[in-house]
Design an enzyme around this catalytic site. Structure first.
Site, mmCIF file in Angstrom:
data_model
loop_
_atom_site.group_PDB
_atom_site.id
_atom_site.type_symbol
_atom_site.label_atom_id
_atom_site.label_comp_id
_atom_site.label_asym_id
_atom_site.label_seq_id
_atom_site.Cartn_x
_atom_site.Cartn_y
_atom_site.Cartn_z
ATOM 1 N N HIS A 43 -1.816 -22.765 -16.973
ATOM 2 C CA HIS A 43 -0.563 -22.256 -17.516
ATOM 3 C C HIS A 43 0.427 -21.865 -16.409
ATOM 4 O O HIS A 43 1.213 -20.932 -16.584
ATOM 5 C CB HIS A 43 -0.836 -21.072 -18.440
ATOM 6 C CG HIS A 43 -1.719 -21.422 -19.599
ATOM 7 N ND1 HIS A 43 -1.247 -22.026 -20.742
ATOM 8 C CD2 HIS A 43 -3.068 -21.305 -19.762
ATOM 9 C CE1 HIS A 43 -2.252 -22.242 -21.573
ATOM 10 N NE2 HIS A 43 -3.368 -21.813 -21.007
ATOM 11 N N ASN A 53 10.908 16.950 -0.144
ATOM 12 C CA ASN A 53 10.200 15.805 -0.717
ATOM 13 C C ASN A 53 10.753 15.550 -2.109
ATOM 14 O O ASN A 53 10.987 16.504 -2.862
ATOM 15 C CB ASN A 53 8.698 16.078 -0.832
ATOM 16 C CG ASN A 53 7.989 16.066 0.496
ATOM 17 O OD1 ASN A 53 8.583 15.785 1.529
ATOM 18 N ND2 ASN A 53 6.702 16.383 0.474
ATOM 19 N N GLY A 54 10.900 14.284 -2.482
ATOM 20 C CA GLY A 54 11.375 13.968 -3.826
ATOM 21 C C GLY A 54 12.680 13.201 -3.778
ATOM 22 O O GLY A 54 13.089 12.669 -2.738
ATOM 23 N N TRP A 60 9.393 9.502 4.482
ATOM 24 C CA TRP A 60 9.221 8.127 3.993
ATOM 25 C C TRP A 60 10.538 7.756 3.334
ATOM 26 O O TRP A 60 10.930 8.352 2.344
ATOM 27 C CB TRP A 60 8.058 8.076 3.005
ATOM 28 C CG TRP A 60 7.634 6.716 2.595
ATOM 29 C CD1 TRP A 60 6.806 5.871 3.263
ATOM 30 C CD2 TRP A 60 7.989 6.041 1.370
ATOM 31 N NE1 TRP A 60 6.621 4.713 2.546
ATOM 32 C CE2 TRP A 60 7.337 4.782 1.384
ATOM 33 C CE3 TRP A 60 8.796 6.354 0.282
ATOM 34 C CZ2 TRP A 60 7.464 3.862 0.349
ATOM 35 C CZ3 TRP A 60 8.934 5.438 -0.748
ATOM 36 C CH2 TRP A 60 8.269 4.204 -0.709
ATOM 37 N N LYS A 74 -5.197 -5.651 -2.095
ATOM 38 C CA LYS A 74 -5.671 -5.219 -0.781
ATOM 39 C C LYS A 74 -5.189 -6.164 0.308
ATOM 40 O O LYS A 74 -4.809 -5.731 1.402
ATOM 41 C CB LYS A 74 -7.204 -5.146 -0.765
ATOM 42 C CG LYS A 74 -7.772 -3.948 -1.489
ATOM 43 C CD LYS A 74 -7.448 -2.669 -0.752
ATOM 44 C CE LYS A 74 -7.476 -1.469 -1.694
ATOM 45 N NZ LYS A 74 -6.313 -1.362 -2.579
ATOM 46 N N ARG A 131 -0.424 9.824 4.771
ATOM 47 C CA ARG A 131 0.388 9.645 3.567
ATOM 48 C C ARG A 131 1.436 8.545 3.744
ATOM 49 O O ARG A 131 1.980 8.059 2.771
ATOM 50 C CB ARG A 131 1.082 10.965 3.212
ATOM 51 C CG ARG A 131 0.119 12.073 2.851
ATOM 52 C CD ARG A 131 0.807 13.424 2.823
ATOM 53 N NE ARG A 131 1.708 13.560 1.711
ATOM 54 C CZ ARG A 131 1.402 14.133 0.554
ATOM 55 N NH1 ARG A 131 0.183 14.577 0.353
ATOM 56 N NH2 ARG A 131 2.284 14.261 -0.399
ATOM 57 N N CYS A 183 6.317 11.625 1.760
ATOM 58 C CA CYS A 183 6.802 12.592 2.743
ATOM 59 C C CYS A 183 5.855 13.789 2.834
ATOM 60 O O CYS A 183 5.219 14.167 1.856
ATOM 61 C CB CYS A 183 8.188 13.083 2.352
ATOM 62 S SG CYS A 183 9.397 11.776 2.126
ATOM 63 N N GLU A 203 -7.304 -6.549 -7.704
ATOM 64 C CA GLU A 203 -7.478 -5.562 -6.632
ATOM 65 C C GLU A 203 -7.644 -6.252 -5.273
ATOM 66 O O GLU A 203 -7.107 -5.785 -4.262
ATOM 67 C CB GLU A 203 -8.683 -4.666 -6.938
ATOM 68 C CG GLU A 203 -9.023 -3.640 -5.871
ATOM 69 C CD GLU A 203 -7.924 -2.628 -5.611
ATOM 70 O OE1 GLU A 203 -8.023 -1.939 -4.585
ATOM 71 O OE2 GLU A 203 -6.977 -2.513 -6.421
ATOM 72 N N GLU A 241 -1.407 -5.625 0.822
ATOM 73 C CA GLU A 241 -1.143 -4.314 1.410
ATOM 74 C C GLU A 241 -1.415 -4.303 2.905
ATOM 75 O O GLU A 241 -0.641 -3.738 3.680
ATOM 76 C CB GLU A 241 -2.038 -3.251 0.759
ATOM 77 C CG GLU A 241 -1.611 -2.768 -0.601
ATOM 78 C CD GLU A 241 -2.570 -1.741 -1.163
ATOM 79 O OE1 GLU A 241 -2.098 -0.772 -1.765
ATOM 80 O OE2 GLU A 241 -3.802 -1.896 -0.997
ATOM 81 N N LYS A 270 0.450 6.900 0.991
ATOM 82 C CA LYS A 270 -0.818 7.205 0.337
ATOM 83 C C LYS A 270 -0.608 7.895 -1.001
ATOM 84 O O LYS A 270 -1.286 7.596 -1.978
ATOM 85 C CB LYS A 270 -1.663 8.086 1.265
ATOM 86 C CG LYS A 270 -3.065 8.380 0.749
ATOM 87 C CD LYS A 270 -3.897 7.123 0.656
ATOM 88 C CE LYS A 270 -5.326 7.395 0.272
ATOM 89 N NZ LYS A 270 -6.046 6.128 -0.008
#
Length: 614
Positions: A510, A103-104, A79, A491, A27, A2, A487, A494, A609
């Site tokens: 396995h 925010n929070g 958000w 990506k 963000r 947020c 990574e 995402e 973000k």
């Protein structure tokens, strides 16, 4: 996550608030809104609020059709945490003459909500934030105190994390702000002042900032700023002059910020190296002379991070142990902070974050300080962040502003700093001099190596077309390339929303082999190193089961494209920096697959973000 922007001035602040929200769009958010105190001639003051689901542009269009103006206001991009993305859940929230942005997360909001409903308050949203507005309103009605005093009385009743800005429409000459775990920064102007959750929102307006500390409550007027700390004592916080630039005004000819930031990596790494390599040796002057004493007594390293930064830590573990011969553990911050960790002897605590405001990472740092590591070191991209201010030692990555939610240049510059740190520890502990020399040589040529691999973007773009109908993917790597496979998978998921997993290639037998068929793409990071022979055996296991293989390698001799087996032969790279180098084609692949699928590349759904809540 947020975003908050507030302003009090002797001019209309609507455009200031909207511009600030736009600069915080990176963000991640799902709705936007603002509240303004207005007056028209002799008419009484009134609070006007507009909220819209979607982008700030929707809010901007609404204001164009319903013009409002005023010299004090608050604005927010939300958000969703409690309650779905909707106009009624969007901020600001209002209770009578009180409006707030938050925010929070308020952990005890349900009990507070029940108490307030019993007092007759009606809730218009599903959020935890609305309880703050009603609570402050109730305190003012009950005690007839000022807004500032009401906030002081309200905060002890809140459990959780918050950055709050509050406005009273009966008193249009002040804003009140409070911080506990979620960042807030005051921007100083001439006859006007501003507040935001990120200094980027305020950079065009001022270069002078006050960063609120946890527990601070601030009363902000046009010409005055009064702050009390968590003990209720009036304090003077340092005014910092920022030289930070908001360098994301345009995409520089690129289609997306993510693409731009991928191609900025050679210059970003050069900036990370600048001034830190002198006469063929690593110099971290910013750490001070005492750092050598710390490194000399070092017996263990504990790295804690989240998401992409966690992957950087996993790569560093291989480097610290194989090169510096220092045992290294790496842990996800949200797990570390809750498992009652035991500290090793003479252990250095290293934490990584792009934003420096990640809630779990900050909590882990604070826990580490209580446990008593020999020191704490933050590796971060934001000089004025909470993480940087609270850590004992700091190494900045100097990547420049990163707008795309999926981290690219922040990750490769974190790896660059970590490899330099390995070289520095080797230097202080008098390991073989050739180790530091080899690292320095590899790092100095790395920007050029990445420029060379970026020239393969068109070929990777063509390869990405084969993923158009894919819903799953598997990434494989060994050694320090295993975290790069992790990574790469992150990506891809995402940006393109393809379900992707990564495994250490030796783990195929396995479990993951059960997934292999002729529809499953398997992306293999295959550098020319000591583990290549082992990796080839794993590749054969996949071939035998008709898996669709995509090999990224610098080894032209042993890999040849054939049916269901596509080889991308890249220019050579030094073994020491191969992990950083192979990150780039993984980023390009994810980017082009996402573009082909038509997703919101820069702002993927449900992601943010800067993750400032648990």
């Amino acid at each position: 996550m947020c975003g908050i922007v507030g302003a009090i001035a002797q001019q209309d602040v609507v455009n200031i608030l909207l511009a600030g929200l736009k600069r915080l769009e990176y963000r991640g958010y799902d709705s936007a809104g603002l509240a303004i105190i207005t007056s028209h001639g002799s008419q009484p003051l009134s609070l006007q609020r507009l909220r819209r689901v979607g982008k700030v542009k929707a809010l901007e269009d609404a204001i164009e059709h319903n013009p409002i103006e005023g010299s004090i206001g608050i604005a927010h991009t939300r958000w969703a945490t409690h309650g779905q993305p909707s106009e009624y859940n969007a901020h600001p929230h209002v209770s009578g003459f009180i409006s707030i942005v938050h925010n929070g997360i308020i952990e005890n909001y349900q009990s507070l909500r029940t108490q307030l409903i019993e007092k007759g308050y009606q809730f218009c949203s599903e959020t935890d934030s609305e309880v703050i507005a009603h609570l402050i309103h109730d305190i003012i009605l009950q005690t007839n105190c000022s807004l500032f005093e009401a906030v002081k009385k309200a905060l002890p009743q809140l459990r959780g994390a918050y950055g709050i800005v509050i406005m009273d429409s009966r008193a249009p000459n002040r804003l009140v702000a409070a911080r506990c775990g979620s960042p807030l920064v005051i921007g100083l102007g001439h006859g006007e002042n501003f507040i935001a959750s990120d200094q980027l929102a305020l950079l065009p307006l001022t270069q002078q900032f006050i960063f609120l500390e946890d527990g601070d409550i601030a009363e902000i007027g046009c010409d005055t700023i009064d702050i009390v700390d968590k003990a209720g004592q009036r304090v003077q916080r340092t005014v910092l002059e920022s030289n930070m630039q908001y360098d994301a005004g345009d995409k520089g000819g690129y289609q997306h910020y993510m693409e731009k930031e991928i191609f900025e990596q050679p210059i970003a790494i050069k900036n990370t190296l600048t001034g830190r390599i002198q006469n063929g040796s690593i110099h971290f002057d910013e750490l001070g002379e005492y750092a050598d004493t710390i490194f000399n007594q070092l017996e263990h390293i504990q790295i804690v991070a989240c998401g992409t930064a966690y992957h950087a830590g996993l790569v560093a573990r291989y480097w610290f142990e194989s090169l510096a011969k220092i045992p290294c553990d790496v842990e996800i911050a949200s797990e570390y902070r809750y498992r009652n960790p035991a500290k090793r002897s003479n252990s250095l605590f290293i934490t990584l974050s792009q934003s420096g405001e990640t809630a779990d990472t900050l909590a882990a740092l604070r826990l580490a300080k209580q446990i008593g590591y020999i020191n704490t070191l933050a590796i971060c991209n934001v000089a004025a962040s909470t993480l940087v201010r609270e850590a004992d030692l700091v190494l900045l990555t100097k990547a420049g502003t990163e707008i795309g939610v999926a981290s690219t240049k922040a990750f490769t510059t974190q790896l660059t700093v970590l490899l330099m740190l390995v070289a520095k520890v080797c230097q202080v502990k008098k390991r073989l001099a050739t180790i530091e020399q080899s690292i320095v040589q590899a790092l100095q040529i790395l920007p050029n190596r990445i420029e060379q691999v970026l020239m393969f973007a068109h070929q990777i773009k063509k390869l990405a077309e084969q993923f158009a109908d894919k819903h799953h993917a598997l990434f494989l790597g060994r050694g320090d390339e295993y975290p790069i496979a992790l990574e790469g998978a992150l990506k891809l998921k995402e940006t393109s929303y393809i379900h992707a997993e990564a495994y250490a290639a030796g783990e195929l037998k396995h479990g993951p082999l059960a997934l292999i068929d002729n529809q499953m793409p398997i992306i293999v990071v295959a550098p020319f190193n000591d583990l290549l022979a082992k990796l080839k055996s794993n590749i054969e296991e996949v071939k035998a089961r008709n898996g669709q293989l995509y090999i990224f390698t610098t080894d032209a001799a042993d890999f040849v494209s054939e049916a269901n087996f596509e080889v991308m032969v890249l220019p050579p790279v030094e073994t020491l920096t191969a992990a950083i180098y192979y990150t780039v084609p993984m980023q390009l692949l994810a980017y082009y697959v996402a573009v082909n699928k038509g997703t919101d590349v820069d702002r993927p759904r449900n992601l943010a973000k800067s993750v400032t809540v648990e």
